[in-house]
Design an enzyme around this catalytic site. Sequence first.
Site, PDB file in Angstrom:
ATOM      1  N   LYS A 176       8.080  -1.691  -6.646  1.00  0.00           N
ATOM      2  CA  LYS A 176       8.305  -1.578  -8.040  1.00  0.00           C
ATOM      3  C   LYS A 176       9.842  -0.979  -8.405  1.00  0.00           C
ATOM      4  CE  LYS A 176       6.594   0.113 -12.308  1.00  0.00           C
ATOM      5  NZ  LYS A 176       6.311   1.586 -12.445  1.00  0.00           N
ATOM      6  N   ASP A 215       4.318  -3.682 -13.574  1.00  0.00           N
ATOM      7  CA  ASP A 215       3.656  -2.322 -14.117  1.00  0.00           C
ATOM      8  C   ASP A 215       2.308  -2.610 -14.733  1.00  0.00           C
ATOM      9  OD1 ASP A 215       4.128  -3.406 -16.572  1.00  0.00           O
ATOM     10  OD2 ASP A 215       5.148  -1.587 -17.209  1.00  0.00           O
TER      11      ASP A 215
END
Length: 216
Positions: free
Chosen positions: A125, A144
Amino acid sequence: MGATPEEKRRVRQLIKLLRSEYPEARCSLDHTNPLELLVATILSAQCTDERVNAVTANLFRKYRTWEDYASAPASGLERDIHSTGFFRNKAKSIQGACRQIGERHGGSVPRTMEELLELPGVARKTANVVLGNAYQIASGVVVDTHVSRLSGRLGLSGEKTPEKIERDLTAQVPESDWIDFSHLLIAHGRKVCKARNPACGECVLARLCPSAGLFD
Ligand code: SF4
């Protein structure tokens, strides 16, 4: 597994609607260069972007280069990032990443997924955030908590782990939209499709959303 033409068409419609709703959607972590974005993203784990921005407003004045982080006493850096939570681990990640950036990358934050993933404390991420927003390199879709939730509600992925959700999204979203797509979903997740009580009655995506009205 590839997406069907129908799935791809629906995603393009979602993107079009979201773009007209959130024309300014962009990375909400304040930064002026790749190193600042890397540090801000590490700090954003389990913390709101608002709090990170409040902390980095001072932090980035004090620490300007990888050497500033690498050579700082751990206790000092921990104090400076304390309010973002998990400050010991975060300080360790930032210092480890900065040492590696200095030793192996000539002081520049690397530009490939492979190299970024070798930095301490950097997972997919964070690497996607840095590549997409500091370098405009579409390496994947940032997943997320908002992107996970909305992907499920919108029927874009039935998966639970960020890696698998990302795989479903990259199959359906045109590569040229990978970077923007997470900004758009995050903006919509913050404003309308909130974790509790999503406002389906005010949602521009309602006619395309299989979950519309399920929360009434
Ligand atoms: S219709 Fe409801 S569940 Fe679907 S995206 Fe909009 S707010 Fe979220």
